[in-house]
Every structure is written in C-alpha cells, then in structure tokens.
Design a protein around this motif. Structure first.
Motif, mmCIF file in Angstrom:
data_model
loop_
_atom_site.group_PDB
_atom_site.id
_atom_site.type_symbol
_atom_site.label_atom_id
_atom_site.label_comp_id
_atom_site.label_asym_id
_atom_site.label_seq_id
_atom_site.Cartn_x
_atom_site.Cartn_y
_atom_site.Cartn_z
ATOM 1 N N THR A 39 0.674 -1.279 0.008
ATOM 2 C CA THR A 39 -0.027 0.089 0.239
ATOM 3 C C THR A 39 0.908 1.263 0.061
ATOM 4 N N HIS A 40 2.307 1.124 0.168
ATOM 5 C CA HIS A 40 2.918 2.301 0.138
ATOM 6 C C HIS A 40 3.622 2.652 -1.295
ATOM 7 N N PRO A 41 3.609 3.796 -1.389
ATOM 8 C CA PRO A 41 4.229 4.289 -2.969
ATOM 9 C C PRO A 41 5.466 3.784 -3.256
ATOM 10 N N ALA A 42 5.836 3.462 -4.350
ATOM 11 C CA ALA A 42 7.080 2.839 -4.764
ATOM 12 C C ALA A 42 8.024 4.132 -4.397
ATOM 13 N N ASP A 43 7.890 5.310 -4.697
ATOM 14 C CA ASP A 43 8.750 6.504 -4.476
ATOM 15 C C ASP A 43 7.821 7.238 -3.681
ATOM 16 N N ALA A 44 8.073 7.418 -2.190
ATOM 17 C CA ALA A 44 7.301 8.030 -1.262
ATOM 18 C C ALA A 44 7.606 9.442 -1.476
ATOM 19 N N LYS A 45 8.481 10.145 -2.256
ATOM 20 C CA LYS A 45 8.625 11.358 -2.572
ATOM 21 C C LYS A 45 7.927 12.215 -3.545
ATOM 22 N N ARG A 46 7.411 11.201 -4.556
ATOM 23 C CA ARG A 46 6.698 11.648 -5.498
ATOM 24 C C ARG A 46 5.254 11.085 -5.699
ATOM 25 N N ILE A 47 4.596 11.686 -6.546
ATOM 26 C CA ILE A 47 3.187 11.389 -6.663
ATOM 27 C C ILE A 47 2.900 10.865 -7.920
ATOM 28 N N ASP A 48 2.339 9.775 -8.236
ATOM 29 C CA ASP A 48 1.976 9.285 -9.408
ATOM 30 C C ASP A 48 0.391 9.251 -9.586
ATOM 31 N N ILE A 49 0.042 10.230 -10.273
ATOM 32 C CA ILE A 49 -1.628 10.557 -10.179
ATOM 33 C C ILE A 49 -2.240 9.577 -11.247
ATOM 34 N N HIS A 50 -1.228 8.770 -11.719
ATOM 35 C CA HIS A 50 -2.016 7.758 -12.970
ATOM 36 C C HIS A 50 -2.300 6.594 -12.503
#
Length: 58
Positions: A8-19
């Motif tokens: 559930t965590h993003p692959a890169d917690a510093k950037r947001i993938d809005i797709h």
C-alpha cells in the motif's frame, strides 16, 4: 507503485503518481484531500509530495 496491490505504500514516497489509482487513494487519505484537490495541487506545483503537502495546507 508495484503491480502487487497488497503493497500500500508508494514505490517512491517522495513523488506522486496521479496515474495510479491505488497510489492516488493512499495520497488522498494521507493528505486528507479529495482526488480533485490532489490533481489540482499536482497541476499547480508538480509531483513532489512535500510541495503538494505545502500547497494543500494553503
């Protein structure tokens, strides 16, 4: 975000993938905002999570 939706965590917690809908839901929950507010913030300041967080505070 990885293809495994159990992570559930993003692959890169510093950037947001809005797709990535799963990532968008997680960011919205974390920021306490709607998807529309998140999309507007990313359009205004880019995909860096810290910049979006500051934008949403305004």
């Amino acid at each position: 975000m990885p293809d495994n939706k159990h992570i559930t965590h993003p692959a890169d917690a510093k950037r947001i993938d809005i797709h990535d809908l799963h990532e968008v839901r997680n960011w919205c929950q974390g920021f306490g905002c709607t998807e529309e507010e998140l999309n507007n913030a990313v359009a205004a300041v880019g995909t860096w999570a810290d910049d979006v967080r500051e934008y949403l505070k305004k």
